[in-house]
Design a protein around this motif. Structure first.
Motif, PDB file in Angstrom:
ATOM      1  N   LEU A   1       0.793  -1.182  -0.014  1.00  0.00           N
ATOM      2  CA  LEU A   1      -0.087   0.052   0.047  1.00  0.00           C
ATOM      3  C   LEU A   1       0.935   1.403  -0.031  1.00  0.00           C
ATOM      4  O   LEU A   1       0.672   2.313  -0.683  1.00  0.00           O
ATOM      5  N   PHE A   2       1.900   1.406   0.770  1.00  0.00           N
ATOM      6  CA  PHE A   2       2.858   2.406   0.738  1.00  0.00           C
ATOM      7  C   PHE A   2       3.930   2.677  -0.354  1.00  0.00           C
ATOM      8  O   PHE A   2       4.290   3.844  -0.470  1.00  0.00           O
ATOM      9  N   THR A   3       4.403   1.643  -0.859  1.00  0.00           N
ATOM     10  CA  THR A   3       5.561   1.643  -1.887  1.00  0.00           C
ATOM     11  C   THR A   3       4.819   1.570  -3.260  1.00  0.00           C
ATOM     12  O   THR A   3       5.482   1.624  -4.213  1.00  0.00           O
ATOM     13  N   ARG A   4       3.650   0.699  -3.423  1.00  0.00           N
ATOM     14  CA  ARG A   4       3.216   0.501  -4.727  1.00  0.00           C
ATOM     15  C   ARG A   4       4.410  -0.135  -5.482  1.00  0.00           C
ATOM     16  O   ARG A   4       4.803   0.205  -6.726  1.00  0.00           O
ATOM     17  N   PRO A   5       4.992  -1.379  -5.170  1.00  0.00           N
ATOM     18  CA  PRO A   5       6.025  -1.933  -5.682  1.00  0.00           C
ATOM     19  C   PRO A   5       5.718  -2.483  -7.015  1.00  0.00           C
ATOM     20  O   PRO A   5       4.669  -2.639  -7.426  1.00  0.00           O
ATOM     21  N   LYS A   6       6.561  -2.760  -7.946  1.00  0.00           N
ATOM     22  CA  LYS A   6       6.478  -3.441  -9.466  1.00  0.00           C
ATOM     23  C   LYS A   6       6.005  -4.904  -9.190  1.00  0.00           C
ATOM     24  O   LYS A   6       6.631  -5.306  -8.166  1.00  0.00           O
ATOM     25  N   PRO A   7       5.179  -5.310 -10.000  1.00  0.00           N
ATOM     26  CA  PRO A   7       4.763  -6.734  -9.693  1.00  0.00           C
ATOM     27  C   PRO A   7       5.617  -7.914  -9.457  1.00  0.00           C
ATOM     28  O   PRO A   7       5.691  -8.752  -8.767  1.00  0.00           O
ATOM     29  N   ALA A   8       6.959  -7.532 -10.137  1.00  0.00           N
ATOM     30  CA  ALA A   8       8.026  -8.755  -9.859  1.00  0.00           C
ATOM     31  C   ALA A   8       8.602  -8.505  -8.449  1.00  0.00           C
ATOM     32  O   ALA A   8       8.813  -9.772  -7.995  1.00  0.00           O
ATOM     33  N   TYR A   9       8.396  -7.358  -8.097  1.00  0.00           N
ATOM     34  CA  TYR A   9       8.962  -7.447  -6.546  1.00  0.00           C
ATOM     35  C   TYR A   9       8.094  -8.113  -5.612  1.00  0.00           C
ATOM     36  O   TYR A   9       8.523  -8.660  -4.482  1.00  0.00           O
ATOM     37  N   LEU A  10       7.045  -8.253  -5.959  1.00  0.00           N
ATOM     38  CA  LEU A  10       6.061  -9.267  -5.125  1.00  0.00           C
ATOM     39  C   LEU A  10       6.216 -10.592  -4.958  1.00  0.00           C
ATOM     40  O   LEU A  10       5.635 -11.228  -3.983  1.00  0.00           O
ATOM     41  N   LEU A  11       7.077 -10.990  -5.850  1.00  0.00           N
ATOM     42  CA  LEU A  11       7.455 -12.426  -5.662  1.00  0.00           C
ATOM     43  C   LEU A  11       8.847 -12.601  -4.473  1.00  0.00           C
ATOM     44  O   LEU A  11       9.041 -13.543  -4.053  1.00  0.00           O
ATOM     45  N   VAL A  12       9.216 -11.532  -4.004  1.00  0.00           N
ATOM     46  CA  VAL A  12      10.222 -11.477  -2.991  1.00  0.00           C
ATOM     47  C   VAL A  12       9.888 -12.167  -1.816  1.00  0.00           C
ATOM     48  O   VAL A  12      10.612 -13.058  -1.286  1.00  0.00           O
ATOM     49  N   PRO A  13       8.713 -11.566  -1.135  1.00  0.00           N
ATOM     50  CA  PRO A  13       8.231 -12.327   0.064  1.00  0.00           C
ATOM     51  C   PRO A  13       8.173 -13.864  -0.150  1.00  0.00           C
ATOM     52  O   PRO A  13       8.320 -14.586   0.897  1.00  0.00           O
ATOM     53  N   THR A  14       7.325 -14.056  -1.210  1.00  0.00           N
ATOM     54  CA  THR A  14       7.254 -15.597  -1.680  1.00  0.00           C
ATOM     55  C   THR A  14       8.485 -16.477  -1.453  1.00  0.00           C
ATOM     56  O   THR A  14       8.503 -17.459  -1.096  1.00  0.00           O
ATOM     57  N   GLY A  15       9.546 -15.888  -2.083  1.00  0.00           N
ATOM     58  CA  GLY A  15      10.919 -16.519  -2.271  1.00  0.00           C
ATOM     59  C   GLY A  15      11.642 -16.569  -0.569  1.00  0.00           C
ATOM     60  O   GLY A  15      12.176 -17.854  -0.112  1.00  0.00           O
ATOM     61  N   ILE A  16      11.306 -15.629   0.239  1.00  0.00           N
ATOM     62  CA  ILE A  16      11.783 -15.628   1.461  1.00  0.00           C
ATOM     63  C   ILE A  16      11.079 -16.811   2.430  1.00  0.00           C
ATOM     64  O   ILE A  16      11.574 -17.411   3.151  1.00  0.00           O
ATOM     65  N   GLY A  17       9.675 -16.760   2.073  1.00  0.00           N
ATOM     66  CA  GLY A  17       8.840 -17.851   2.875  1.00  0.00           C
ATOM     67  C   GLY A  17       9.250 -19.270   2.518  1.00  0.00           C
ATOM     68  O   GLY A  17       9.493 -20.120   3.077  1.00  0.00           O
ATOM     69  N   ILE A  18       9.552 -19.378   1.105  1.00  0.00           N
ATOM     70  CA  ILE A  18       9.819 -20.778   0.966  1.00  0.00           C
ATOM     71  C   ILE A  18      11.301 -21.012   1.524  1.00  0.00           C
ATOM     72  O   ILE A  18      11.410 -22.230   2.103  1.00  0.00           O
ATOM     73  N   LEU A  19      12.241 -20.076   1.493  1.00  0.00           N
ATOM     74  CA  LEU A  19      13.755 -20.406   2.156  1.00  0.00           C
ATOM     75  C   LEU A  19      13.637 -20.567   3.580  1.00  0.00           C
ATOM     76  O   LEU A  19      14.203 -21.367   3.873  1.00  0.00           O
ATOM     77  N   ALA A  20      12.601 -19.834   4.279  1.00  0.00           N
ATOM     78  CA  ALA A  20      12.310 -20.054   5.794  1.00  0.00           C
ATOM     79  C   ALA A  20      12.046 -21.537   5.999  1.00  0.00           C
ATOM     80  O   ALA A  20      12.340 -22.181   6.925  1.00  0.00           O
ATOM     81  N   ALA A  21      11.081 -21.927   4.958  1.00  0.00           N
ATOM     82  CA  ALA A  21      10.332 -23.328   5.374  1.00  0.00           C
ATOM     83  C   ALA A  21      11.284 -24.407   5.102  1.00  0.00           C
ATOM     84  O   ALA A  21      11.171 -25.378   5.795  1.00  0.00           O
ATOM     85  N   LEU A  22      12.295 -24.146   4.388  1.00  0.00           N
ATOM     86  CA  LEU A  22      13.320 -25.167   4.025  1.00  0.00           C
ATOM     87  C   LEU A  22      14.587 -25.201   4.737  1.00  0.00           C
ATOM     88  O   LEU A  22      15.079 -26.351   5.239  1.00  0.00           O
ATOM     89  N   PHE A  23      15.051 -23.932   5.144  1.00  0.00           N
ATOM     90  CA  PHE A  23      16.205 -23.869   5.909  1.00  0.00           C
ATOM     91  C   PHE A  23      16.012 -23.151   7.094  1.00  0.00           C
ATOM     92  O   PHE A  23      17.046 -22.960   7.785  1.00  0.00           O
ATOM     93  N   GLY A  24      14.731 -22.585   7.633  1.00  0.00           N
ATOM     94  CA  GLY A  24      14.651 -21.898   8.767  1.00  0.00           C
ATOM     95  C   GLY A  24      14.866 -22.605  10.202  1.00  0.00           C
ATOM     96  O   GLY A  24      15.294 -23.842  10.041  1.00  0.00           O
ATOM     97  N   PRO A  25      14.308 -22.133  11.273  1.00  0.00           N
ATOM     98  CA  PRO A  25      14.602 -22.782  12.648  1.00  0.00           C
ATOM     99  C   PRO A  25      13.521 -23.718  12.656  1.00  0.00           C
ATOM    100  O   PRO A  25      12.641 -23.826  11.892  1.00  0.00           O
ATOM    101  N   GLN A  26      13.970 -24.709  13.298  1.00  0.00           N
ATOM    102  CA  GLN A  26      13.180 -26.045  13.273  1.00  0.00           C
ATOM    103  C   GLN A  26      11.739 -25.616  13.514  1.00  0.00           C
ATOM    104  O   GLN A  26      10.874 -26.562  12.887  1.00  0.00           O
ATOM    105  N   ARG A  27      11.254 -24.832  14.313  1.00  0.00           N
ATOM    106  CA  ARG A  27      10.002 -24.782  14.553  1.00  0.00           C
ATOM    107  C   ARG A  27       9.020 -24.367  13.366  1.00  0.00           C
ATOM    108  O   ARG A  27       7.801 -24.717  13.274  1.00  0.00           O
TER     109      ARG A  27
END
Length: 442
Positions: free
Chosen positions: A247-273
């Motif tokens: 809402l505050f930055t109105r990012p380009k559509p391609a940037y919206l994939l960044v949080p998805t990638g972070i979430g996938i990395l956290a699920a694969l390599f993040g803390p055990q919990r």
């Protein structure tokens, strides 16, 4: 001798009652709204201190709301709300599925306490979000609640017991004063609107520096949110921050994939919990399997409010991982399918996500661009994000009518509605009530 009695001045209470009785209705309405606001403010701040506060606060707010609507409904936010039909449809669904239940008496016991502790709170909160002064005060209330509950969590982390109730750390997870590690979901919900402190530091021009200052102020609450280890709370805050970023930055559509990638990395390599491996061993999977069988037995009409436990027992299912007394499938969306069937599920989703879509559309269209002064639309965005946080938590957490969880989320919904309605069409000061300029004079 005559009986001479000394003259006694009328008590303050008597004088106040006479003044109230003599005042015009608009003035009475203004006083009632002021009382309503501060009761709601206090209920936000004291919410996590104990069950007594969570019981008494909403009841007092409801009394003040009735008084305000009696004297001032014509200028109320509720009168100008275009989505009243959504509340009628959703609350009507709850009533019908309570009456037409596998066990109507048990469903009534399940639903009834939430009438004043949850269902009434959107109407309370929407009347408490009339202008920027109200919004700033509410943000401070959530920030204060997050800070002192967070400090209690830090004390618990250091000593092994929380300061307020003496609750020990539970399975390595902090509980604060709420006696359960589900405090992580509560902290997620109150931190999101508290992040609006970011808009209240205009003297710091850099947005990132302001964010750092807000994080420092809210550090105790963030600490408790992290170490309560509530995964649904993590997801809720992540979704809320993503929405605010959008809402505050109105990012380009391609940037919206960044949080998805972070979430996938956290699920694969993040803390055990939070890893995928831990998720695949979760007891929720057993509950969701039971829920699927229960839904198949009554797909259209469901079993009635709060009937997950009686329903799977009626089908002869016996949990192995979870306790036999469990009453919900650990997902609000699956719970609505179980309780209300497909038809009721559609009505519930129209309410939950219809409110989200309505708020998102209005805020996205009106929120100030970068560099413009912050206004009601800006503040409304943080409570919209709080509502989204709740909807994301609802994927994997809790019972829909868990009173404390429902109370906080319905409060967010009401504040969002009030901010949007009053940003769009501010209420005119009625004859007999002080003007806005007069109210703001110290």
């Amino acid at each position: 001798m005559s009986d001479i009695r000394p003259h006694t001045a009328p008590s303050r209470v008597t004088t106040a009652l006479r003044t109230l009785r003599a005042a015009p209705d608009p003035q009475k309405a203004e006083w009632a709204r002021t009382v309503l606001f501060w009761l709601f403010w206090l209920s936000v701040v004291t919410f996590s201190l104990g069950q007594a506060f969570r019981e008494v606060g909403p009841i007092l707010c409801l009394i003040a709301l009735f008084a305000y609507h009696y004297w001032g409904y014509r200028q109320s936010t509720l009168r100008r709300l275009p989505l009243k039909w959504l509340f009628v449809a959703f609350y009507g669904l709850i009533c019908v599925k309570t009456a037409l239940s596998l066990d109507p008496r048990q469903s009534l016991v399940y639903v009834l306490p939430n009438v004043w502790k949850g269902f009434a709170l959107p109407f309370v909160a929407m009347e408490c979000a009339r202008d920027m002064r109200d919004m700033r005060r509410l943000v401070r209330a959530f920030a204060l609640a997050a800070i002192f509950q967070g400090l209690d969590g830090i004390y618990q982390h250091l000593t092994g017991h929380d300061l307020i109730k003496g609750t020990p750390i539970m399975y390595g997870r902090l509980t604060g004063s709420m006696t359960t590690y589900r405090v992580g979901d509560y902290m997620a919900l109150i931190l999101v609107p508290a992040f609006a402190l970011w808009t209240m530091l205009p003297q710091i021009r850099s947005a990132w520096r302001r964010a750092a200052v807000v994080a420092l102020i809210l550090a105790p609450g963030i600490h408790l949110w992290i170490f309560a280890q509530a995964r649904s709370g993590y997801l809720g805050v992540a979704a809320a921050l993503f929405l605010l970023w959008y809402l505050f930055t109105r990012p380009k559509p391609a940037y919206l994939l960044v949080p998805t990638g972070i979430g996938i990395l956290a699920a694969l390599f993040g803390p055990q919990r939070i890893t995928l491996e831990t998720a695949m061993r979760d007891g929720r999977l057993e509950l969701w399997d039971f829920a699927w069988q229960v839904i198949q037995a009554r797909p259209l009409t469901g079993w009635g409010m709060g009937m997950f436990g009686p329903a799977f027992k009626a089908l002869g299912l016996q949990p192995v991982i979870n306790p036999p007394s469990i009453q919900h499938p650990h997902s609000v969306y699956i719970q609505f399918l179980v309780d209300t069937g497909v038809v009721g599920f559609v009505i519930a989703m129209v309410f939950l996500f219809g409110m989200l879509a309505w708020g998102l559309r209005r805020i996205h269209r009106n929120i100030p661009r970068s560099g413009a002064p912050y206004d009601m639309w800006t503040m409304a965005a943080f409570f919209l994000a709080g509502w989204l946080c709740y909807l994301v938590e609802a994927l994997f957490a809790h019972d829909f009518l868990r009173s404390w969880w429902m109370a906080v989320s319905m409060g967010h919904l009401g504040v969002m509605i009030g901010a949007i309605i009053n940003a769009d069409t501010p209420p005119a000061s009625p004859v007999g009530a002080p003007s806005r300029e007069t109210r703001n004079i110290p």
